[in-house]
Design an enzyme around this catalytic site. Structure first.
Site, PDB file in Angstrom:
ATOM      1  N   GLU A   1       5.178 -12.552   1.093  1.00  0.00           N
ATOM      2  CA  GLU A   1       5.667 -11.642   0.052  1.00  0.00           C
ATOM      3  C   GLU A   1       6.879 -10.871   0.559  1.00  0.00           C
ATOM      4  O   GLU A   1       6.767 -10.077   1.483  1.00  0.00           O
ATOM      5  CB  GLU A   1       4.566 -10.651  -0.323  1.00  0.00           C
ATOM      6  CG  GLU A   1       3.267 -11.299  -0.749  1.00  0.00           C
ATOM      7  CD  GLU A   1       2.059 -10.425  -0.422  1.00  0.00           C
ATOM      8  OE1 GLU A   1       2.022  -9.258  -0.838  1.00  0.00           O
ATOM      9  OE2 GLU A   1       1.152 -10.896   0.270  1.00  0.00           O
TER      10      GLU A   1
ATOM     11  N   ARG B   1       0.794  -1.235   0.000  1.00  0.00           N
ATOM     12  CA  ARG B   1       0.000   0.000   0.000  1.00  0.00           C
ATOM     13  C   ARG B   1       0.825   1.284   0.000  1.00  0.00           C
ATOM     14  O   ARG B   1       1.909   1.323   0.584  1.00  0.00           O
ATOM     15  CB  ARG B   1      -0.937  -0.008   1.215  1.00  0.00           C
ATOM     16  CG  ARG B   1      -1.993  -1.093   1.089  1.00  0.00           C
ATOM     17  CD  ARG B   1      -2.840  -1.270   2.321  1.00  0.00           C
ATOM     18  NE  ARG B   1      -3.920  -2.217   2.041  1.00  0.00           N
ATOM     19  CZ  ARG B   1      -3.773  -3.554   2.067  1.00  0.00           C
ATOM     20  NH1 ARG B   1      -2.627  -4.098   2.391  1.00  0.00           N
ATOM     21  NH2 ARG B   1      -4.795  -4.334   1.750  1.00  0.00           N
TER      22      ARG B   1
ATOM     23  N   HIS C   1      -0.592  -2.474  -4.632  1.00  0.00           N
ATOM     24  CA  HIS C   1       0.039  -3.349  -5.623  1.00  0.00           C
ATOM     25  C   HIS C   1       0.154  -2.717  -7.021  1.00  0.00           C
ATOM     26  O   HIS C   1      -0.119  -3.368  -8.033  1.00  0.00           O
ATOM     27  CB  HIS C   1      -0.713  -4.672  -5.715  1.00  0.00           C
ATOM     28  CG  HIS C   1      -0.621  -5.526  -4.473  1.00  0.00           C
ATOM     29  ND1 HIS C   1       0.453  -5.522  -3.637  1.00  0.00           N
ATOM     30  CD2 HIS C   1      -1.500  -6.423  -3.937  1.00  0.00           C
ATOM     31  CE1 HIS C   1       0.262  -6.384  -2.636  1.00  0.00           C
ATOM     32  NE2 HIS C   1      -0.930  -6.928  -2.787  1.00  0.00           N
TER      33      HIS C   1
ATOM     34  N   HIS D   1       3.565 -12.577  -5.679  1.00  0.00           N
ATOM     35  CA  HIS D   1       2.402 -12.720  -4.802  1.00  0.00           C
ATOM     36  C   HIS D   1       1.830 -14.138  -4.848  1.00  0.00           C
ATOM     37  O   HIS D   1       0.606 -14.327  -4.866  1.00  0.00           O
ATOM     38  CB  HIS D   1       1.348 -11.695  -5.221  1.00  0.00           C
ATOM     39  CG  HIS D   1       0.388 -11.295  -4.154  1.00  0.00           C
ATOM     40  ND1 HIS D   1      -0.477 -12.183  -3.563  1.00  0.00           N
ATOM     41  CD2 HIS D   1       0.161 -10.108  -3.564  1.00  0.00           C
ATOM     42  CE1 HIS D   1      -1.211 -11.531  -2.669  1.00  0.00           C
ATOM     43  NE2 HIS D   1      -0.843 -10.265  -2.651  1.00  0.00           N
TER      44      HIS D   1
HETATM   45  C1  BGC Z   1      -2.337  -7.645   1.011  1.00  0.00           C
HETATM   46  C2  BGC Z   1      -3.776  -7.966   1.303  1.00  0.00           C
HETATM   47  C3  BGC Z   1      -4.530  -8.069   0.007  1.00  0.00           C
HETATM   48  C4  BGC Z   1      -3.868  -9.116  -0.840  1.00  0.00           C
HETATM   49  C5  BGC Z   1      -4.535  -9.327  -2.176  1.00  0.00           C
HETATM   50  C6  BGC Z   1      -1.772  -8.711   0.147  1.00  0.00           C
HETATM   51  O1  BGC Z   1      -0.459  -8.398  -0.197  1.00  0.00           O
HETATM   52  O2  BGC Z   1      -1.598  -7.496   2.193  1.00  0.00           O
HETATM   53  O3  BGC Z   1      -4.354  -6.993   2.149  1.00  0.00           O
HETATM   54  O4  BGC Z   1      -5.871  -8.379   0.212  1.00  0.00           O
HETATM   55  O5  BGC Z   1      -2.542  -8.765  -1.048  1.00  0.00           O
HETATM   56  O6  BGC Z   1      -4.749  -8.169  -2.830  1.00  0.00           O
END
Ligand code: BGC
Length: 384
Positions: free
Chosen positions: A349, A114, A139, A214
């Site tokens: 991650e 974020r 992301h 991810h």
């Molecule tokens: C985040 C989550 C998110 C997920 C999928 C993760 O890296 O921490 O909050 O929902 O990614 O978007």
């Protein structure tokens, strides 16, 4: 598996195989490259062809990566009896990926995790990004986030196993970020049974860069991850607010449900105490990793008792997002008809801390012209 015919790429200085984005093709250097097969994975709605690269090492492990999002679509690893299973969540067609999914196996950029309110200020100028995870940026943003673009790919020669390099050119201003950026990630399935990802990026304007993969892991290849055991090499974490954005505080894990350092713990045991907004309860936080002696260390170990599978994560990154798939809600069906419900997969991650451009006390994530961003993460597929 057979061998694919491909062009061999050599580093421009003749010896530096780690120099990801500077690999050039030497004329007349074509030869057979065992362990990599290129096939078609279908077409995007725009008609653009998506290729799938299947990497097989000498022990029979298989990793599949497609050009759309430079995405790891499958990872087949043995259990304690040598039985193989796909331990990564993913889909069987490019249509399903293009329809939208929560970054399953994706390469995430320009900035994973974020950025608060989708804003950061650099050189006196404030940049505005997509707030695709209201009220924050997540992301890399919208339609041109790096998990949603088709990367170029080429098979490359690496000393430790079959490898493919994916490259993407991101234009100045794309998704609101400054600078023309050349990015690359080399996936190698090593003969030592690791999937190695080496990232590189350059820019012509200062720009935040934070890249990760991810993948959602499930070491049984079915069911949930609540019975998996986890160790994380971290004594502290970055505190998040109710929207999972760092407050700037770094807090100790000791005596909290976030402690996976004092001793490994079963993921499901303290999950209800891990936080989150109903119904999305579970782990979703960034750990401050203990620095490795050589700047590269094993930072997490995930294992599952019935299969004996053990996944070790090694990286040079300062942070690790531990996410238990809290937002998976059964609406997506993956390979083999597997419905992805809450806790079907676990994400570990490797990353810089979320929202670093807005926190002076977090390690720097601004890449400057003339510098090369480099980072390396390995998933080691072992048995206990
Ligand atoms: C985040 C989550 C998110 C997920 C999928 C993760 O890296 O921490 O909050 O929902 O990614 O978007």
């Amino acid at each position: 598996m057979g061998a694919a015919r491909a062009t061999v790429y050599h580093a421009s200085d003749g010896n530096d195989w780690y120099n990801g984005i500077e690999l050039v093709c030497e004329e007349g250097m074509e030869e057979d490259m065992a362990g990599v097969i290129k096939s078609s994975f279908g077409k995007l709605k725009s008609g653009v062809a998506v290729d799938l690269y299947t990497l097989t090492n000498k022990n029979g492990l298989v990793a599949k990566i497609m050009t759309f999002g430079a995405t790891l679509t499958e990872l087949h690893a043995p259990d304690k009896d040598g039985k193989m299973a796909n331990i990564c969540l993913g889909f069987d067609s490019v249509e399903k990926y293009e329809k939208g999914h929560p970054y399953m196996g994706s390469t995430v950029g320009r900035y994973c995790n974020r950025i608060g309110k989708g804003r950061f200020t650099l050189g006196g100028k404030t940049y505005k990004l997509a707030t695709n995870n209201p009220p924050n940026h997540l992301h890399g943003g919208g339609p041109k986030a790096w998990d949603k673009v088709n990367w170029k790919a080429q098979i490359v020669a690496r000393p430790d196993g079959p490898a493919v390099q994916f490259t993407y050119f991101s234009k100045d201003g794309e998704e609101g970020y400054p600078g023309n950026v050349n990015a690359s990630v080399i996936y190698t399935l090593t003969e030592a049974n690791t999937v190695k990802m080496e990232y590189a990026a350059t820019t012509d304007k200062p720009c935040p860069i934070n890249l990760t993969n991810h993948a959602y892991f499930n070491l049984k290849g079915k069911g949930t991850i609540l019975d998996h055991e986890l160790y994380i090499a971290a004594k502290s974490y970055t505190e998040g607010d109710e929207d999972l954005l760092p407050t700037g505080k770094i807090l100790p894990v000791v005596d909290t449900p976030y402690d996976f350092f004092a001793q490994p713990a079963i993921v499901g045991d303290r999950l209800l105490a891990a936080g989150g907004k109903e119904p999305n309860i579970g782990y979703d936080l960034n750990y401050v990793l203990l620095p490795g002696a050589k700047g590269y260390a094993t930072v997490a170990r995930l294992s599952e008792a019935t299969t004996g599978r053990l996944l070790e994560i090694r990286t040079d990154q300062p942070g690790l997002q531990f996410y238990t798939g809290n937002f998976l809600d059964g609406t997506l069906t993956g390979k083999g008809g597997w419905k992805y419900v809450q806790y079907s997969g676990i994400c570990l991650e490797t990353q810089h801390f979320p929202d670093s451009p807005n926190h002076k006390n977090f390690p720097n994530t601004i890449l400057m012209p003339g510098q090369t961003y480099r980072t390396r993460t390995e998933y080691a597929l072992l048995v206990k």
